[in-house]
Design an enzyme around this catalytic site. Structure first.
Site, short mmCIF file in Angstrom:
data_model
loop_
_atom_site.label_atom_id
_atom_site.label_comp_id
_atom_site.label_asym_id
_atom_site.label_seq_id
_atom_site.Cartn_x
_atom_site.Cartn_y
_atom_site.Cartn_z
N CYS A 1 56.89 123.39 84.96
CA CYS A 1 57.30 122.00 85.21
C CYS A 1 56.24 121.23 85.98
O CYS A 1 56.14 120.00 85.86
CB CYS A 1 58.60 121.98 86.01
N CYS B 1 59.72 119.72 88.56
CA CYS B 1 60.92 120.57 88.51
C CYS B 1 62.11 119.88 89.17
O CYS B 1 61.97 118.90 89.89
CB CYS B 1 60.62 121.91 89.19
N ASP B 2 63.28 120.43 88.92
CA ASP B 2 64.56 119.75 89.15
C ASP B 2 64.68 119.01 90.48
O ASP B 2 65.02 117.83 90.52
CB ASP B 2 65.70 120.76 89.07
N LYS B 3 64.45 119.69 91.60
CA LYS B 3 64.73 119.08 92.90
C LYS B 3 63.61 118.14 93.34
O LYS B 3 63.79 117.37 94.29
CB LYS B 3 64.97 120.15 93.96
N CYS C 1 62.02 121.85 81.78
CA CYS C 1 62.88 122.42 80.74
C CYS C 1 63.39 121.33 79.80
O CYS C 1 63.81 120.26 80.24
CB CYS C 1 64.03 123.17 81.38
N GLU D 1 72.30 127.60 92.11
CA GLU D 1 72.64 127.42 90.69
C GLU D 1 72.91 128.80 90.09
O GLU D 1 72.31 129.79 90.49
CB GLU D 1 71.49 126.76 89.93
N SER E 1 73.09 125.19 86.69
CA SER E 1 71.94 124.57 86.06
C SER E 1 72.42 123.51 85.08
O SER E 1 73.53 123.58 84.55
CB SER E 1 71.14 125.63 85.30
#
EC number: 4.2.1.9
Length: 595
Positions: A76, A149-151, A221, A479, A505
């Site tokens: 990511c 990435c996500d956070k 992702c 998650e 997730s």
């Protein structure tokens, strides 16, 4: 006074004026960076800048910070130096002084299913804290916040809101899908493959092949998981330009977006346009509508609540359900569908969805955006420039008209009841009318639940309960894609429910209910149920209940002892102490957590 003394005083005043002019610079007097670049007393500060190659022209320009979480720990973020470089070029070309600085990231996919996953949500807070600190300490004038990435995404947006500096949000883009057995695959199929393998329905060779082909390069992702959800919502919120979320990570269009973000940051400075001028109750309602219409991640509930708190916008978990009830689901992307972010990009990106919602009067078109134009004006501008195809020209089997949607209601459901008095969150990826009753199988942590699923002991009708994984109890609210994917991979997507005070997730699918609040660690009812208790999950009625009376729950509460904190020191103990409820966004900002 003598004539000689008068001439001497005049000369001294003239010299001082000349010196003042020499060190005055040309910046707007309201820019914070003047505190470190202008005046004779700032010679040491300028010397430090000169050591890094900045010159007089730079020092007379606004300083634009570019926080960059580039790292080799996750695909990511592995390419974010290149994305940030393009943003730096845009800032420089527009007359700014770009300064790049680093911050952390956690790879959710790599930490998934391990104790390390407890660091994920904490990293959101650390990112926000660190960007706020550097921006404050170095007196920056604006920000282009880069995220992968996500956070990273909510962390960067939280920092922009806290500092209230002119800011542009810049996503690093998503990964292309992998190819396996003639179909598109993502990391989620690998997680589900683990469950299929454990059941004996996939052999080791096929799992190995799937592993080797699922992630072909850089980028976040690929489905409508958490990163792509938050990137999409950054457009709906107005913090990022329309069309900026969908270009893939390794596409040239991604770097054009980055350069434009740098230029736009300078426009924000010139027009004194800040997050507080953009964010409103209406912009958050737009974001929730987009989330529910696109089938976005449940994590967006947590993050939007946190962002609203930082922005001092009144938003509650109940608002998500209210908006979801009136907003149909019109996009069918992974994990519920089969398509990924690049498929959406190829037909026009997030603005295609936003336009359909706007035309159906499901968005606030007058909400402001980072460009200084409203959402409706930005959509019209994209059409005029030919960057957004006419709706009649779009052929996509994963997009639906509002009048004939995939589902009549949005994908996000907020369930309450005696197991979740403060609410819980579900993303519907299957039957919108799902109803389930069954015995509770209670586990005190994710690892024990995963062992149960992989052992083959899981039975049709089970309600798997995983507790002590909330913001404080975990701490960090892990998650659980590993265990939810294992349930699906074992063939129980429709006949087993799972509930937890932890998170999922964005790739999770099936009847998985997370964010159960209050959490077990603070005495929530999820901490009181026992193996065999009868649990009901009723999506149409938004009900999550255990077949126990209030009196029975009170008796168990009297016998309940709070668990000892799992960590005595270090960052996990610190943030575990500071987290607020998931129903409030699991924030740690003291302004938002005071009783």
């Amino acid at each position: 006074m003598s004539e000689q003394q008068s001439r001497s005083d005049d000369g001294e005043r003239r010299r001082r004026r000349e010196d003042a002019d020499r060190f005055a610079g040309t910046k707007d007097e309201d820019l914070p960076s003047r505190e470190v670049t202008e005046g004779p007393d700032k010679a040491p500060h300028r010397a430090m800048f000169r050591a890094m190659g900045f010159d007089d022209e730079d020092l007379s320009s606004p300083i634009v910070g570019v926080p960059n979480p580039a790292a080799d720990i996750t695909p990511c973020n592995v390419h974010l130096d290149d994305v940030a470089d393009a943003a730096l070029d845009g800032i420089d070309a527009a007359g700014g002084m770009p300064i790049e600085f680093g911050t952390i990231t956690i790879s959710d996919a790599i930490s998934m299913g391990t104790e390390g996953m407890k660091a994920s949500l904490i990293s959101r807070e650390v990112i926000a804290d660190s960007v706020e600190l550097v921006s404050f300490g170095e007196r920056m004038d604006a920000l282009v916040t880069v995220a992968g990435c996500d956070k990273n995404l909510p962390g960067m947006m939280m920092a922009a809101i806290r500092t209230d500096l002119p800011s542009v949000f810049l996503y690093g883009g998503s990964i292309m899908p992998g190819q396996h057995d003639g179909r598109d695959v993502t990391i989620v199929q690998v997680f589900e493959g683990v469950g299929t393998y454990a059941q004996g329905d996939m052999d080791a060779d096929e799992l190995d092949e799937l592993e080797r082909h699922a992630c072909p390069g850089a980028g976040s992702c690929g489905g409508m998981f958490t990163a792509n959800t938050m990137a999409s919502l950054s457009e709906a919120l107005g913090l990022a330009p329309l069309g900026s979320a969908s270009p893939p990570a390794e596409d040239e269009a991604r770097y054009a977006v980055a350069e434009r973000a740098g230029e736009l940051a300078m426009d924000c400075i010139e027009n004194d346009r800040r997050p507080s001028d953009i964010l409103s109750r209406e912009s958050f309602e737009n974001a929730i509508a987009a989330q529910t219409a696109m089938g976005g991640s449940t994590n967006a509930v947590l993050h939007l609540l946190a962002l609203a708190g930082e922005a001092d916008v009144d938003l509650s978990i109940e608002d998500f359900d209210e908006i979801s009830r009136r907003t149909p689901k019109i996009a069918n992307l992974q994990p519920g569908g089969s398509r990924v972010m690049n498929d959406l990009h190829e037909v026009g990106g997030v603005p295609v969805v936003l336009r359909r919602l706007l035309e159906a009067d499901l968005l606030h078109g007058d909400a402001m955006t980072v460009t200084g134009r409203t959402l409706a004006e930005e959509i019209a501008a994209l059409e005029e420039r030919g960057e957004l195809p006419a709706d009649d020209d779009i052929e996509a089997d994963f997009l639906y008209p509002v009048e004939d949607p995939k589902e009549e209601e949005g994908a996000i459901k907020i369930l309450d009841g005696n197991l979740a008095p403060d609410g819980s969150v579900l993303k519907v990826t299957g039957d919108d009318e799902f109803y389930h009753e069954g015995p509770a199988r209670v586990f005190e942590n994710e690892e024990d639940a995963m062992e149960y699923v992989q052992s083959g002991a899981i039975e049709s009708g089970d309600v798997i309960v995983i507790r002590n994984e909330g913001p404080r109890g975990g701490p960090g609210m892990r998650e659980m894609l590993g265990v939810t994917a294992a349930v699906v991979g074992a063939g129980h997507e429709d006949d087993v429910a799972l509930l937890t005070d932890g998170r999922f997730s964005g790739g999770t699918r099936g009847p998985m209910i997370g964010h159960v609040a209050p959490e077990a660690a603070v005495g929530g009812p999820i901490g009181l149920i026992e193996d065999g208790d009868h649990v009901t999950v009723d999506i149409p009625e938004r009900d999550l209940t255990v077949d126990l009376s209030d009196e029975e729950l009170d008796e168990r509460r009297q016998a309940w002892d709070a668990p000892e904190p799992p960590y005595e020191g270090g960052i996990l103990a610190k943030y575990g102490r500071d987290f607020a409820s998931a129903a409030e966004g699991a924030v740690t900002n003291p302004r938002l957590t005071r009783d």
